[in-house]
Write an enzyme that holds these catalytic residues in place. Structure first.
Site, PDB file in Angstrom:
ATOM      1  N   ASP A 251       0.857  -1.181   0.000  1.00  0.00           N
ATOM      2  CA  ASP A 251       0.000   0.000   0.000  1.00  0.00           C
ATOM      3  C   ASP A 251       0.896   1.236   0.000  1.00  0.00           C
ATOM      4  OD1 ASP A 251      -1.380   2.301   1.458  1.00  0.00           O
ATOM      5  OD2 ASP A 251      -3.073   0.962   1.121  1.00  0.00           O
TER       6      ASP A 251
ATOM      7  N   TYR B 141       4.077   9.715  -1.293  1.00  0.00           N
ATOM      8  CA  TYR B 141       5.211   9.203  -0.531  1.00  0.00           C
ATOM      9  C   TYR B 141       6.536   9.357  -1.261  1.00  0.00           C
ATOM     10  CZ  TYR B 141       1.334   6.881   1.900  1.00  0.00           C
ATOM     11  OH  TYR B 141       0.161   6.594   2.547  1.00  0.00           O
TER      12      TYR B 141
ATOM     13  N   LYS C 120      -2.323   5.586  -4.505  1.00  0.00           N
ATOM     14  CA  LYS C 120      -3.282   6.658  -4.227  1.00  0.00           C
ATOM     15  C   LYS C 120      -2.982   7.883  -5.087  1.00  0.00           C
ATOM     16  CE  LYS C 120      -3.248   5.151   0.605  1.00  0.00           C
ATOM     17  NZ  LYS C 120      -1.897   4.529   0.571  1.00  0.00           N
TER      18      LYS C 120
ATOM     19  N   HIS D 135      -6.836  10.093  -2.554  1.00  0.00           N
ATOM     20  CA  HIS D 135      -6.123  10.158  -1.282  1.00  0.00           C
ATOM     21  C   HIS D 135      -6.800  11.055  -0.248  1.00  0.00           C
ATOM     22  CE1 HIS D 135      -1.708   9.692   0.276  1.00  0.00           C
ATOM     23  NE2 HIS D 135      -2.579   9.555   1.251  1.00  0.00           N
TER      24      HIS D 135
END
Length: 300
Positions: free
Chosen positions: A66, A71, A96, A129
């Site tokens: 995930d 990120y 996401k 997100h």
């Protein structure tokens, strides 16, 4: 980024009530993917740990990943997956879409770009997100609807095997339900003893939306909580295992995270014991409404 091993997934399918979400567009398999070992260091604030990812995939039989564009580690993660030599069909990969890429055209382009960055042809699950939009010319609701239309098409085209949302409250889900053709397969929100959005969870159960909870340890705050420590001593388990087990027994698909190899293993070892009703109730009374991450409540 979260992972699940083969053995963990097998146990999960017979242990967690929300193991499959049946929605108007068909069954989501496996909705329970995110439960199990911790995320080996790929969150926005936690950094990226290549060694932890490869270890999780090769030594812990982890099979769920995930992650998110936010990120900043899609390319590195793709390399770790390749290095692990785990067949793509054995993995469940969630990504996401960040709000800066909301909107019909931008969303489709961002998804395909993320696939390319990770060296993938498809995502098993793709999430919006956040319910808020960075654009100012349209309302949040209008942007969500336009973005979701792109995700519906990506789903129909097979680029995304399932689609969902993250950090959506009931009013966001209600609006999307009115504006969309495909009901979200998943809603991923902050969930731990201090933050129990049960109204959202109950709504998701009612609508056939799989409910995922992230930050099950409240970013470590729960690991020193006297109540959790007392229960952990009773069961001869770690505080993290108590929190994860509590979440699982509530029927929540649970996503813990860690950059440490021993923690990844530890967070897998939650399927060979159960908390009794008294302890479940005790932890359930710890809710104080605090958030350890974003609070989407006031997003229109």
């Amino acid at each position: 980024m979260a992972f699940v091993g083969v053995e963990v997934l097998h146990r999960l399918l017979s242990d967690v009530p929300l193991r499959k979400a049946t929605v108007p567009s068909g069954p989501l398999q496996p909705a329970a993917g995110p439960v199990g070992p911790a995320t080996p260091g790929t969150s926005h604030f936690g950094g990226y740990s290549h060694d932890a990812v490869v270890y999780a995939l090769t030594q812990c039989a982890v099979r769920h990943i995930d992650t998110a564009k936010r990120y900043g580690c899609e390319q590195q993660l793709g390399k770790a997956i390749t290095e692990s030599m785990v067949p793509r069909e054995d993995l469940w990969i969630t990504n996401k879409l960040w709000p800066e890429d909301y909107g019909y055209n931008a969303a489709k382009e961002a998804c395909l770009r993320s696939c390319s960055m990770m060296g993938l042809e498809y995502f098993d699950l793709y999430l919006m997100h956040w319910p808020g939009a960075f654009q100012t010319s349209l309302s949040n609701r209008e942007v969500r609807a336009e973005t979701w239309r792109a995700l519906e098409e990506l789903y129909e085209e097979g680029v995304c095997k399932a689609i969902g949302v993250s950090n959506f409250m009931v009013h966001h889900l209600e609006q999307l339900k009115e504006d969309c053709r495909v009901v979200p397969h998943v809603n991923q929100v902050e969930y731990h003893p201090y933050q129990q959005p049960n109204t959202v969870r109950e709504y998701c159960q009612q609508e056939g939306i799989a409910f995922e909870g992230y930050c099950p340890l409240a970013k470590g705050q729960l690991l020193s909580d006297p109540t959790v420590l007392h229960i952990a001593e009773k069961y001869r388990r770690t505080p993290a295992q108590i929190c994860i087990r509590w979440s699982l027994q509530n029927g929540v698909i649970t996503i813990p995270k860690s950059t440490k190899k021993e923690r990844i293993q530890e967070n897998c070892q939650v399927f060979d014991f159960q908390l009794d009703k008294g302890d479940m109730d005790t932890v359930g009374k710890m809710h104080d409404g605090r958030h350890v991450t974003w609070d989407p409540t006031n997003i229109e």
